[in-house]
Design an enzyme around this catalytic site. Structure first.
Site, PDB file in Angstrom:
ATOM      1  N   ASP A   9       0.819  -1.212   0.000  1.00 50.32           N
ATOM      2  CA  ASP A   9       0.000   0.000   0.000  1.00 50.32           C
ATOM      3  C   ASP A   9       0.855   1.265   0.000  1.00 50.32           C
ATOM      4  OD1 ASP A   9      -2.003   1.906   0.381  1.00 50.32           O
ATOM      5  OD2 ASP A   9      -3.140   0.597   1.686  1.00 50.32           O
ATOM      6  N   ASP A  10       0.671   2.121  -1.011  1.00 51.82           N
ATOM      7  CA  ASP A  10       1.361   3.417  -1.114  1.00 51.82           C
ATOM      8  C   ASP A  10       2.876   3.290  -1.250  1.00 51.82           C
ATOM      9  OD1 ASP A  10      -1.136   4.528  -0.838  1.00 51.82           O
ATOM     10  OD2 ASP A  10      -0.712   5.662   0.975  1.00 51.82           O
TER      11      ASP A  10
ATOM     12  N   CYS B 290      -6.562   3.664  -3.609  1.00 43.60           N
ATOM     13  CA  CYS B 290      -6.704   2.335  -3.001  1.00 43.60           C
ATOM     14  C   CYS B 290      -7.760   1.419  -3.600  1.00 43.60           C
ATOM     15  CB  CYS B 290      -6.999   2.482  -1.510  1.00 43.60           C
ATOM     16  SG  CYS B 290      -5.628   3.146  -0.570  1.00 43.60           S
TER      17      CYS B 290
ATOM     18  N   ARG C  99      -7.256  -1.813  -6.318  1.00 42.97           N
ATOM     19  CA  ARG C  99      -7.500  -3.189  -5.865  1.00 42.97           C
ATOM     20  C   ARG C  99      -8.577  -3.868  -6.712  1.00 42.97           C
ATOM     21  NH1 ARG C  99      -4.745  -3.277  -0.887  1.00 42.97           N
ATOM     22  NH2 ARG C  99      -3.826  -1.204  -0.859  1.00 42.97           N
TER      23      ARG C  99
ATOM     24  N   LYS D  31      -5.048  -5.948   3.810  1.00 42.13           N
ATOM     25  CA  LYS D  31      -6.058  -4.913   3.567  1.00 42.13           C
ATOM     26  C   LYS D  31      -6.963  -5.283   2.396  1.00 42.13           C
ATOM     27  CE  LYS D  31      -6.254  -0.148   1.889  1.00 42.13           C
ATOM     28  NZ  LYS D  31      -5.516   1.093   1.698  1.00 42.13           N
TER      29      LYS D  31
ATOM     30  N   HIS E 146     -10.410  -3.396   1.371  1.00 39.42           N
ATOM     31  CA  HIS E 146     -10.791  -2.081   0.843  1.00 39.42           C
ATOM     32  C   HIS E 146     -11.637  -2.128  -0.428  1.00 39.42           C
ATOM     33  CE1 HIS E 146      -9.471   2.389   1.326  1.00 39.42           C
ATOM     34  NE2 HIS E 146     -10.798   2.205   1.383  1.00 39.42           N
TER      35      HIS E 146
ATOM     36  N   SER F 131      -8.366   1.183   4.688  1.00 39.92           N
ATOM     37  CA  SER F 131      -7.098   1.789   5.120  1.00 39.92           C
ATOM     38  C   SER F 131      -7.097   2.008   6.626  1.00 39.92           C
ATOM     39  CB  SER F 131      -6.891   3.133   4.421  1.00 39.92           C
ATOM     40  OG  SER F 131      -6.827   2.971   3.024  1.00 39.92           O
TER      41      SER F 131
ATOM     42  N   HIS G  71       1.296   2.739   3.888  1.00 41.73           N
ATOM     43  CA  HIS G  71       0.240   3.740   4.065  1.00 41.73           C
ATOM     44  C   HIS G  71       0.312   4.244   5.514  1.00 41.73           C
ATOM     45  CE1 HIS G  71      -3.767   5.470   4.352  1.00 41.73           C
ATOM     46  NE2 HIS G  71      -4.059   5.152   3.087  1.00 41.73           N
TER      47      HIS G  71
ATOM     48  N   ASP H 217      -0.079  -0.679  -4.961  1.00 40.61           N
ATOM     49  CA  ASP H 217      -1.379  -0.198  -5.444  1.00 40.61           C
ATOM     50  C   ASP H 217      -1.311   1.175  -6.091  1.00 40.61           C
ATOM     51  OD1 ASP H 217      -1.001   1.227  -3.058  1.00 40.61           O
ATOM     52  OD2 ASP H 217      -3.098   1.086  -2.438  1.00 40.61           O
ATOM     53  N   ASN H 218      -0.341   1.982  -5.709  1.00 39.71           N
ATOM     54  CA  ASN H 218      -0.172   3.325  -6.299  1.00 39.71           C
ATOM     55  C   ASN H 218       1.113   3.928  -5.759  1.00 39.71           C
ATOM     56  OD1 ASN H 218      -2.886   3.834  -4.202  1.00 39.71           O
ATOM     57  ND2 ASN H 218      -0.943   4.793  -3.659  1.00 39.71           N
TER      58      ASN H 218
ATOM     59  N   LYS I  95       0.779   9.609  -5.416  1.00 40.61           N
ATOM     60  CA  LYS I  95      -0.557   9.052  -5.213  1.00 40.61           C
ATOM     61  C   LYS I  95      -1.645  10.091  -5.500  1.00 40.61           C
ATOM     62  CE  LYS I  95      -3.423   7.356  -1.352  1.00 40.61           C
ATOM     63  NZ  LYS I  95      -3.390   6.729  -0.028  1.00 40.61           N
TER      64      LYS I  95
END
Length: 461
Positions: free
Chosen positions: A21-22, A61, A65, A114, A116, A139, A208, A260-261, A281
């Site tokens: 994540d992130d 997010c 996903r 996660k 989401h 998140s 994240h 994811d980003n 992001k």
């Protein structure tokens, strides 16, 4: 002559999919990170193929996903943004995920981390093809300690076991257990399912914000808490890879590692690095969507190789379908399988075009090969504002007016030199791609509705 990898064994491969994540493009030491090292992930790159031109389908997010798990641009399946707690929407249960397709092909499926894609029980992983789930529903900053809690009014955050709330994550001490808890469940899943094919999805909630690490890693890097968290995530990857080897599954497991980003840059010292790409992001510039990507499968995927071919996380589903013999989804998808390229055939160019959608359904840019046309649009920018410190965000204006621009990413990966006026024929070619996308998926910037968009899942009222 192209060097081809050996043919895979006939035995059905296991699949481990890490989705971080992130994590920005520059957050691995193999991609140039400073102040800490990621030796286990770097080893994966040395033993597999590193993809340097790999795009998250959207820079946020839930959308990213949904794209990964369905093989679709997220706006095709009605998903946008980042779903809040108990919002009453989620990935539609009728959509076929990687887990659905592999489960129908005899796989045991598990997700730890996660989700989401909807926090109401009808949208949780057990309703989307997964046999097991232990993780957080969205998140982990969507909790009472959020910096903007006064406006957001987030409820308490709980771990979910299957479809049941089991334990509250109350503070940063509790949050420091997120990475080891995810790791423990992933390792246990491998042990339990070592005698049958499995799909293990590990969407780690960090880096994240809010960042937290266990005492074993806290204060151990030269990059503060962010480096500590990345070091612990690398440890987690190492533990899972070690377990595959211990169970004799190493050679028959496809391991995929991506993000994811890009990084949430206004968090400053608590944010990662885009590796020099523009923005981060929440933007459709390369820093928002170009992410780390490594795939390892000993004896099948060439080791120590770097591929610069354009790919996206929407391409993972059709590639896994091809490699495992699973059935393709019944509905239209946007992913393109790249199995031959993955196995070493560098004459293959599976993906030529890419669409940069953001917000609900705004077509902010299109790409063909190295050419990227950015349309005039309002968007987030991190430039011109000082980032925050110590876990507090700095400003990131959401409605900066970006002008129409053309970039040649082959020689200008930082998207700094607008060559729109010099290349009218390239602009015309990219406009045609954009027009086809608007017809198919719509475009809020032009107030157009697409013909082939499916609904997001909604709770019955």
């Amino acid at each position: 002559m192209v060097a081809m990898a050996p043919k895979p064994a006939s035995k059905t491969p296991n699949i481990v999919l890490f989705f971080i994540d992130d994590m920005g493009y520059g957050d691995l030491s193999v991609n140039g990170a400073l102040g800490y090292k990621t030796p286990n992930i770097d080893k994966m790159a040395a033993e597999g193929t590193r993809f340097t031109n790999f795009m998250a389908a959207q820079a946020v997010c839930s959308a990213s996903r949904a794209a990964l798990l369905t093989g679709c641009y997220p706006n095709r399946v009605g998903v946008s943004g980042a779903f809040g707690p108990k919002q009453g929407i989620g990935l539609h249960p009728k959509e076929e995920t990687i887990a659905d397709l592999l489960k129908a092909n005899g796989y045991t499926t598990g997700i730890f981390g996660k989700w989401h894609l909807g926090s109401d029980s009808i949208f949780l992983p057990l309703q989307q093809g997964f046999d097991e789930y232990y993780g957080v529903p969205y998140s982990h900053d969507m909790w009472p300690l959020h910096p903007w809690q006064a406006q957001a009014k987030y409820p308490p955050l709980f771990w979910i076991d299957g479809s049941k709330q089991v334990k509250e994550i109350k503070n940063l001490d509790d949050a420091s257990l997120i990475t080891p808890t995810v790791t423990e469940h992933a390792v246990s899943f491998i042990r339990k399912n070592k005698k049958k094919p499995f799909f293990l999805y590990v969407p780690h909630p960090m880096p994240h914000v809010p960042l937290a690490a266990t005492d074993k890693f806290k204060g151990k890097s030269d990059r503060g808490i962010f480096g500590d968290v990345l070091t612990e995530l690398d440890w987690s990857v190492g533990q899972i890879m070690k377990e595959l080897k211990a169970q004799g599954l190493d050679d028959n497991t496809i391991v995929i590692f991506t993000s994811d980003n890009g990084p949430w840059l206004n968090y400053g010292d608590h944010a990662g690095s885009s590796g020099g790409f523009r923005e981060g992001k929440g933007t459709s510039f390369e820093g928002g969507q170009r992410v780390p990507a490594i795939i390892r499968w000993p004896g099948v995927v060439p080791a120590g190789r770097v591929s610069n071919k354009l790919l996206s996380n929407i391409d993972i589903l059709p590639t896994l379908v091809k490699l495992t013999g699973a059935k393709s989804p019944k509905e239209k998808i946007d992913g393109i399988e790249f199995a031959a390229l993955l196995k070493g055939d560098d004459t293959q160019t599976p993906r030529e075009n890419f669409l940069y959608y953001y917000r609900k359904n705004s077509l902010e840019a299109v790409r063909k090969h190295d050419w990227k046309l950015v349309f005039a649009h309002p968007g987030r920018t991190y430039e011109g504002s000082l980032p925050g410190k110590n876990g507090q965000p700095g400003p990131a204006p959401e409605n900066h007016d970006f002008p129409i621009a053309l970039y040649n990413l082959g020689r200008d990966p930082g998207e700094r030199y607008n060559v729109y006026e010099q290349n009218p024929e390239i602009v015309a070619e990219l406009e045609k791609i954009a027009e086809a996308a608007r017809e198919d998926l719509g475009d809020d910037l032009q107030k157009r509705t697409g013909k082939s968009v499916r609904p997001v899942g909604k709770l019955d009222k």
